[in-house]
Design an enzyme around this catalytic site. Structure first.
Site, PDB file in Angstrom:
ATOM      1  N   GLY A 231       0.927  -1.364   0.110  1.00 29.73           N
ATOM      2  CA  GLY A 231      -0.155  -0.045   0.175  1.00 29.73           C
ATOM      3  C   GLY A 231       0.971   1.198  -0.007  1.00 29.73           C
ATOM      4  N   GLU A 274       4.702  -6.010   1.386  1.00 25.55           N
ATOM      5  CA  GLU A 274       4.397  -6.443  -0.071  1.00 25.55           C
ATOM      6  C   GLU A 274       3.787  -5.699  -0.975  1.00 25.55           C
ATOM      7  OE1 GLU A 274      -0.187  -8.328   1.207  1.00 25.55           O
ATOM      8  OE2 GLU A 274       1.569  -9.439   1.779  1.00 25.55           O
ATOM      9  N   GLY A 276       3.350  -3.313  -4.000  1.00 28.12           N
ATOM     10  CA  GLY A 276       3.117  -3.390  -5.416  1.00 28.12           C
ATOM     11  C   GLY A 276       3.412  -2.045  -6.111  1.00 28.12           C
ATOM     12  N   CYS A 345     -15.498   4.390 -27.637  1.00 27.37           N
ATOM     13  CA  CYS A 345     -16.889   4.840 -27.921  1.00 27.37           C
ATOM     14  C   CYS A 345     -17.666   4.842 -26.674  1.00 27.37           C
ATOM     15  CB  CYS A 345     -17.661   4.287 -29.042  1.00 27.37           C
ATOM     16  SG  CYS A 345     -16.799   4.753 -30.382  1.00 27.37           S
TER      17      CYS A 345
HETATM   18  C1  LIG Z   1      -2.847  -5.309  -4.226  1.00 25.67           C
HETATM   19  C2  LIG Z   1      -2.233  -5.936  -3.053  1.00 25.67           C
HETATM   20  C3  LIG Z   1      -0.976  -5.507  -2.537  1.00 25.67           C
HETATM   21  C4  LIG Z   1      -0.289  -4.447  -3.298  1.00 25.67           C
HETATM   22  O1  LIG Z   1      -0.924  -3.253  -2.992  1.00 25.67           O
HETATM   23  P1  LIG Z   1      -0.178  -1.838  -3.594  1.00 25.67           P
HETATM   24  O2  LIG Z   1      -1.144  -0.677  -3.107  1.00 25.67           O
HETATM   25  O3  LIG Z   1       0.123  -1.807  -4.892  1.00 25.67           O
HETATM   26  O4  LIG Z   1       1.154  -1.980  -2.677  1.00 25.67           O
HETATM   27  C5  LIG Z   1      -0.491  -6.183  -1.618  1.00 25.67           C
HETATM   28  N1  LIG Z   1      -0.967  -7.229  -0.831  1.00 25.67           N
HETATM   29  C6  LIG Z   1      -2.043  -7.530  -1.298  1.00 25.67           C
HETATM   30  C7  LIG Z   1      -2.865  -8.578  -0.550  1.00 25.67           C
HETATM   31  C8  LIG Z   1      -2.973  -6.994  -2.268  1.00 25.67           C
HETATM   32  O5  LIG Z   1      -4.031  -7.459  -2.565  1.00 25.67           O
END
Ligand SMILES: *Cc1c(COP(=O)(O)O)cnc(C)c1O
Length: 416
Positions: A231, A274, A276, A345
């Site tokens: 996150g 974690e 992303g 469209c």
């Molecule tokens: C999507 C997700 C993430 C990554 O979230 P980001 O906001 O991209 O860092 C991490 N853990 C879980 C379980 C997710 O579903």
């Protein structure tokens, strides 16, 4: 090429000396362009977030699953979180080994679980029902559980993934039932995890959420790891001077909590995070061609060939992406406001509203910045438009095609 308002790409030498007009004519429009150096530096930041030594950042690959990028992330020493058999497959294809993966599914089928079990990927379970199913499929095995710590955070209600209003996780009140199921199926709980939401720019809720997940951890004796979630936000409003997430302060606060927990738990268990978006978002821009400009009912439009099928975030989350414009000639300063629209469209096909930008003209190139996360991976062929190619600007400035753009054959491939 003239960069009309390209502060970010100029400061970072984003295109590595390549002319965007050449890139577009070589690889087609629209085009996702990635910068290897930026990707690597974000990985390093996460890798060096804390001094606690049993710490492994996992890249949540759902943000971007191109295997060439996954290889780079792996080279930087990050492990990976996966959400589906498809993501397990791609991670393995890119060179990840099963012990470097953590499967965090939600409401999955028996077949999905079997795929993970057969590939020896540690799986996190998200409900008592699914824990029972997992126990039936893999008795005597190892398992992790995703808890909902009761605190959520995020930039949009669709991405807040903990607290009272989401489908995710097992509540702490279910710990006795969790224990009973673990015993019934002789499962070892090796890890617990949480993920409170996406795109926080203030570390406070993340740090606050640690108390509850670590309280939950104290109920279990055999834990090998606790995964604190992702996150981590990135500044999408760079052109307005938005500050970065204070990684240093976040890291220091986190470090304190991790050392203190290890001391009280009596074991230096592994901590994972974690992220992303933080890893990939800023490493990419999507480029498109300005195809028309016009005024309708007093609104000035810039039309381009990037539809919401190519970049869904604005329509899906009301997201902001900074915009840069490039032209073959020097042009006057900013004007507007402009509404930037694509070629799909639907009247909702809007990439940006009320932007002050240089006066665009047909033939210019437009770039939506920070498109590396939840960009290509959410793209579709809606309106039977091709998903774009992806090209990597490598550290020496050379370009490498990392995904071909779709072709007419791709549109018909599965229709038998
Ligand atoms: C999507 C997700 C993430 C990554 O979230 P980001 O906001 O991209 O860092 C991490 N853990 C879980 C379980 C997710 O579903």
């Amino acid at each position: 090429m003239h960069t009309l308002n390209g502060i970010f790409t100029q400061q970072t030498n984003f295109y590595g000396g390549n002319d965007v007009f050449d890139l577009m004519s070589q690889y087609g429009s629209p085009l996702y362009v990635y910068n290897e150096d930026i990707l690597r530096s974000r990985c390093k930041e996460m890798k060096n977030l804390v001094t606690y030594d049993n710490f492994v950042p996992h890249y949540s690959i759902k943000a971007n699953t191109n295997i060439h990028l996954l290889k780079i992330v792996r080279e930087e020493g990050l492990h990976a979180d996966v959400m589906s058999p498809g993501e397990i497959f791609l991670a393995l294809e890119s060179g990840y080994t099963a012990d470097e993966l953590f499967f965090i599914p939600n409401n999955v089928t028996k077949e999905d679980m079997i795929y993970a079990i057969e590939h020896n990927v540690t799986t996190s379970i998200d409900s008592l029902d699914q824990l029972k199913l997992y126990g039936e499929l893999n008795p005597g095995g190892k398992v992790a559980i995703r808890f909902n710590p009761g605190v959520g955070a995020g930039h949009h209600e669709k991405v807040v993934t903990a607290g009272k209003k989401t489908k995710f996780g097992v509540g702490p009140e279910s710990i006795p039932e969790v224990k009973k199921l673990l015993e019934t199926y002789n499962l070892t709980l090796v890890g617990i995890n949480q993920h409170i939401g996406s795109l926080f720019m203030d570390p406070t809720p993340y740090i606050q959420s640690l108390d509850s997940i670590l309280d939950i951890a104290r109920h279990f004796d055999d834990l090998e790891f606790v995964d604190l979630g992702g996150g981590f936000g990135i500044p999408y409003h760079k052109q307005d001077g938005e500050a970065r997430l204070d990684i240093k302060s976040l890291g220091e606060k986190l470090d304190e909590v991790l050392h203190a927990f290890a001391a009280s738990y009596g074991k230096k268990i592994q901590f994972q995070i974690e992220p992303g978006r933080y890893i990939v978002a800023e490493s990419s821009a999507i480029l498109g061609a300005v195809t028309a400009t016009k005024s309708n009912g007093g609104t000035k439009y810039i039309g381009c060939d990037i539809g919401f099928n190519q970049l869904q975030r604005p329509i899906m989350y009301d997201s902001h992406h900074d915009i840069e414009l490039y032209s073959t000639e020097e042009r006057a300063a900013v004007s507007g406001p402009f509404t930037v629209v694509g070629n799909i469209c639907e009247s909702g096909d809007i990439l940006a509203k009320d932007r002050i930008l240089p006066e665009a003209q047909t033939g210019d190139i437009i770039a939506l910045m920070d498109a590396g996360a939840y960009g290509y991976c959410m793209a579709s062929c809606y309106n039977q438009r091709f998903r774009p190619a992806e090209v990597l600007i490598t550290s020496d400035g050379s370009t490498k095609l990392i995904r071909k753009r779709d072709t007419f054959e791709d549109l018909i491939r599965n229709m038998i």
